[in-house]
Each structure stands twice: as structure tokens, then as C-alpha cells.
Write a protein that holds these residues in place. Sequence first.
Motif, PDB file in Angstrom:
ATOM      1  N   ALA A  75       0.829  -1.211   0.000  1.00 24.18           N
ATOM      2  CA  ALA A  75       0.000   0.000   0.000  1.00 24.18           C
ATOM      3  C   ALA A  75       0.859   1.255   0.000  1.00 24.18           C
ATOM      4  O   ALA A  75       0.602   2.193  -0.775  1.00 24.18           O
ATOM      5  N   TYR A  76       1.892   1.304   0.854  1.00 23.42           N
ATOM      6  CA  TYR A  76       2.684   2.541   0.867  1.00 23.42           C
ATOM      7  C   TYR A  76       3.426   2.720  -0.450  1.00 23.42           C
ATOM      8  O   TYR A  76       3.654   3.844  -0.911  1.00 23.42           O
TER       9      TYR A  76
ATOM     10  N   GLY B  91       4.983  11.500   6.136  1.00 26.65           N
ATOM     11  CA  GLY B  91       5.508  10.191   6.529  1.00 26.65           C
ATOM     12  C   GLY B  91       5.586  10.028   8.028  1.00 26.65           C
ATOM     13  O   GLY B  91       5.261   8.956   8.569  1.00 26.65           O
ATOM     14  N   ALA B  92       5.999  11.092   8.723  1.00 28.05           N
ATOM     15  CA  ALA B  92       6.060  11.040  10.185  1.00 28.05           C
ATOM     16  C   ALA B  92       4.671  10.797  10.763  1.00 28.05           C
ATOM     17  O   ALA B  92       4.501   9.979  11.685  1.00 28.05           O
ATOM     18  N   ALA B  93       3.678  11.486  10.227  1.00 30.51           N
ATOM     19  CA  ALA B  93       2.297  11.299  10.708  1.00 30.51           C
ATOM     20  C   ALA B  93       1.846   9.859  10.491  1.00 30.51           C
ATOM     21  O   ALA B  93       1.157   9.271  11.339  1.00 30.51           O
ATOM     22  N   GLY B  94       2.241   9.281   9.355  1.00 35.27           N
ATOM     23  CA  GLY B  94       1.860   7.900   9.076  1.00 35.27           C
ATOM     24  C   GLY B  94       2.443   6.917  10.075  1.00 35.27           C
ATOM     25  O   GLY B  94       1.734   6.043  10.599  1.00 35.27           O
ATOM     26  N   LEU B  95       3.733   7.043  10.376  1.00 30.01           N
ATOM     27  CA  LEU B  95       4.351   6.122  11.328  1.00 30.01           C
ATOM     28  C   LEU B  95       3.802   6.313  12.737  1.00 30.01           C
ATOM     29  O   LEU B  95       3.520   5.331  13.448  1.00 30.01           O
TER      30      LEU B  95
ATOM     31  N   LEU C 275       0.761   3.821  16.224  1.00 31.90           N
ATOM     32  CA  LEU C 275       0.739   3.569  17.665  1.00 31.90           C
ATOM     33  C   LEU C 275      -0.655   3.715  18.258  1.00 31.90           C
ATOM     34  O   LEU C 275      -0.920   3.199  19.352  1.00 31.90           O
ATOM     35  N   VAL C 276      -1.549   4.426  17.564  1.00 30.96           N
ATOM     36  CA  VAL C 276      -2.875   4.689  18.127  1.00 30.96           C
ATOM     37  C   VAL C 276      -3.989   3.966  17.373  1.00 30.96           C
ATOM     38  O   VAL C 276      -5.121   3.900  17.846  1.00 30.96           O
TER      39      VAL C 276
ATOM     40  N   LEU D  50      -4.658   0.571   9.325  1.00 26.67           N
ATOM     41  CA  LEU D  50      -3.249   0.890   9.109  1.00 26.67           C
ATOM     42  C   LEU D  50      -2.975   1.270   7.655  1.00 26.67           C
ATOM     43  O   LEU D  50      -1.958   1.898   7.349  1.00 26.67           O
ATOM     44  N   LEU D  51      -3.872   0.908   6.759  1.00 27.32           N
ATOM     45  CA  LEU D  51      -3.743   1.344   5.364  1.00 27.32           C
ATOM     46  C   LEU D  51      -3.729   2.864   5.261  1.00 27.32           C
ATOM     47  O   LEU D  51      -3.050   3.430   4.403  1.00 27.32           O
ATOM     48  N   LEU D  52      -4.471   3.523   6.152  1.00 29.52           N
ATOM     49  CA  LEU D  52      -4.469   4.988   6.160  1.00 29.52           C
ATOM     50  C   LEU D  52      -3.090   5.528   6.537  1.00 29.52           C
ATOM     51  O   LEU D  52      -2.630   6.547   5.984  1.00 29.52           O
ATOM     52  N   SER D  53      -2.422   4.858   7.462  1.00 29.86           N
ATOM     53  CA  SER D  53      -1.066   5.275   7.845  1.00 29.86           C
ATOM     54  C   SER D  53      -0.122   5.226   6.656  1.00 29.86           C
ATOM     55  O   SER D  53       0.815   6.036   6.545  1.00 29.86           O
TER      56      SER D  53
END
Length: 503
Positions: free
Chosen positions: A354-355, A386-390, A394-395, A402-405
Amino acid sequence: MTHKPQLSFWQIWNMCFGFLGIQFGFALQNANVSRIFQTLGADVEAIPLLWIAAPLTGLLVQPIVGYLSDRTWTGLGRRRPYFLVGAVLASLALFLFPNVPALWVAAGMLWLLDASINISMEPFRAFVGDQMAPAQRPTGYAMQSFFIGVGSVVASMLPWILQHLGVDNTAPEGKIPDTVRYAFYAGGVVLLGAITWTVVRTREYSPQELAAFDDHEPAVAEVRRDAGAGLTRWTSLAVAALVLGLAGWFVVARFGLDKQLYVLAGGIAAYGALLLLAMRTRQDGMLANIMQDLHGMPRAMRRLAVVQFFSWFALFAMWIYTTPAVTSVHYAATDTASAAYNEGANWVGVLFAAYNLFAALAAVLIPGMVRRIGLRMSHLVNALLGAAGLLSMLVIHDPKWLLLSMVGVGFAWASILSLPYALLSDSVPAAKMGVYMGIFNFFIVIPQLVAVSLLGLMVKGLFGNQPIYALLIGGVSLVLAGLCVLRVPEPAATPVPAGAAAH
């Protein structure tokens, strides 16, 4: 002096198509090697050390291949012989890897696979700098990012796809599932085929033609001319690095510290030893030339090195720890023989696909973004995404979300694979494009070696051996990478001359 001809869409397509195969191999490695290591009995805290082959082969292979390809001219061209040799070796490694009988053999096979892919990959970066005018280079590197994304989507999803086609996704303890084995076989075929396409469907400028173009010298950020004055001035630095590295090795052994710290101490000592060796070899030899170019890097390259450090530290944290993080947190499984663990490991393959899919889409958008806000601001925005995705991993509790991440991770990945190279290629002379692209790889490799040394220790000591927190470290690292790119000088736009003919 003349301008380089503007390339057509299909010429750019053909010269970048080989990256489809290169990333097919890398994606299979990134999504499945931790799984293979765990299946063969590796503990979670030992995984970073087992991955040491990936950064070390890049550190050794890329500058050497870059240096040699700068000085190569054959009937097949300057860069293409290296494309082909690396492709053959990497394909063989992909066929052998999923049949290894023991953990130590798997670790050795990773050395062979990663070194072979690096032989092919390094000249591809210089290939764009050779063939394309400065104004087109962001498009060329974005096209490489597109093929990286497409290849990775399919490769990362292959075990999951094969499972849904009825291939067995579980195996006896210590055995690699058929889904993984068949995926690696397919990867060997695709890698060789894609790179062969680029070799057959492209041509290269001769060294004489390159020297006649108006971009044969840097457009910005002068190369330091004192680099060629010799390396004797670096004696104190070399001795200090050697002593510091050896002292670190002794401290780790004496006090029984984490053995992964040997990597960091050894790397520092090796740098000092190589610098001393370079000063005692022929000054026109390969080692001396590489070390002189390393210490004579343009200002833009020095500042980009910091950006690369934080970017690739984050990526390595993600590649190493996503499988144990997702399987333990989102699937509540640590037994590698269990159905839940293998289902989670396959889902990590889907997430990685996905990423890379989002990276392929981002690669289409990035050239327009660069035209509107420039190279630096575009890279900052993408790094923060990218930082927001990683950090979101955790939440998020439902693994499907996690596909949204992966949207943010995809934009960062596409940017990391293209914009630093566009910033760099306008800062180095055409005659040394290969070696500088190889040296630039140091700043991809060094953070990975640091990650190998420290990530396991940090996750164990600071976060109770919970791998999900490695993704927190990665998110913070991407924020720092984005902020550091603002210090890099942005090259002035070089317009493509009207009526320039494609070659």
C-alpha cells in the motif's frame, strides 16, 4: 557548449523501467526477511544485527561501482554493463534465498542479494544525471519513484495474493512457507526481465559527448577544490577515529554491553583505518580518489547528508520492526508457526504494498508540487506526512485502518527516492556523477548501521522490548529530516531550451 536534448516520455520510461525489477527485489527483501529470520529461530532483539548486510553491502558496493562506472566505456555503454551483471547475480540470489536451511545461511544470503541489487541500482541514479538536462531530472527521479512504487506493490503483496490463490501460507517450524518461496522465484524473473528491458531499449552518451554539454560542471554549490590537494591533512582525524573505534570495541567487550554496539565502534574504526590506508596508497588510485571526493563534497551534499541520515534511520526502523510490531500488537501473536502470526506477517506485506502504491501515485504529483513550492518545501511536506503515518500506527488498533497510515509513508518514500537526488545532481560535476552518487549512499548506509547498533538497544532498554515503539522513533526521525532539508540550497531552475530535440 550545448544543451542536453529533452527526452520524450517513453525515453524516460525506458531508462527508468529497470527500477521496477530492482525494487521488486528490495520489496521482497524488506517485507519478508525479518519473517524468514524469525521463522529460522531469530529473537526479536537480534533482528537488527542480522540485517547488517543491507547497509554494509551498500556502503562497500555503491561507491566502488560508482567510481568504476565513471571510468567505464564499452560497447554496451558506461552504466548498463553494471545493470546487467547485478541483475543476473540478484536473480540467482532470489531463487536461492527461500530455500536456506539455517539462520546463518539466511544471513549470508542477504549479503549476496543486497550486494547484487546494489551493483545494478547505483548506476541508475547516475544514469539520470548523465542522460537528462537539469530541468528534467526531477521528472526522471520521480519516474524512478513511480516504478519503485509499482514494483513494490506487487512484490510486497505476492505472499498475500498467493495465499488467496490457495498456496499454503504455513509450514512446519523452521521452514519457509510456500507463499514466500514462490514470491521470491517470481521476483527473480521480474528483476532480470525489467533490467534487461532498460539495457536493450536505451543508449548512453559517450564521455566526450557528456563533456560537451553545458551541465558538465555543477550548477550550484561549488565542489571544494582543495579536495585534490591530498589527504595528509586528515591524519589526525584518521588516528582519532581509529583510536575511538578501538576504544569503543574494548569498552563493549570489557563491560559486557549490547553486542550490537560492536557495529558502531567497528564502523568508526574502519573509517579511520581506510583514511590512513588511502594516505599510503597511490593518490590517483580508487581508494584515495573516493576518500578525497568524500572530504571534498559540495556544500549542498553535506547538508543533504543530514537529511538522508534521519530519513533512512526512520525507514530502517520501519522495515525491521513493522512485522514484529503488527503481529504482536494488532494480531496478538508472537509464535511464528501460528496462523495468527503468519496472517499478520502477510498483512504487513499488504501494508508495504500500500505505501508503495501511494508512492507511485505521489510520484505523479511530486513534479507539480516542485514547480509550485520548490524542491525543499516539497520534501518537507512529504517528510511530515511520513512522520504522521508512522506515529499513527501507535494509536490505530484495527489493522485494516493501518492502510491509512501508509498514505503518509508513501508520500515520504516517493520524496526520499527522488527529491534529494534532484538537489544533489545539480551540485556535482558530470564526470564524477557516479562516484558522488555512490558516496551519497554513505548517508543512506550510515544511519542504517547506527540503527543496527542502537535500535535493538533502545527498544529493549527504553520501551520494554515492545517493537511498536521503533515506529515512534522513526516518526520523530522523519520530522527532523524534513526540518533539515530547509538548510539545503535550492538550485536555480534551468529552463529546457525551446525546440530541443529528443535523442
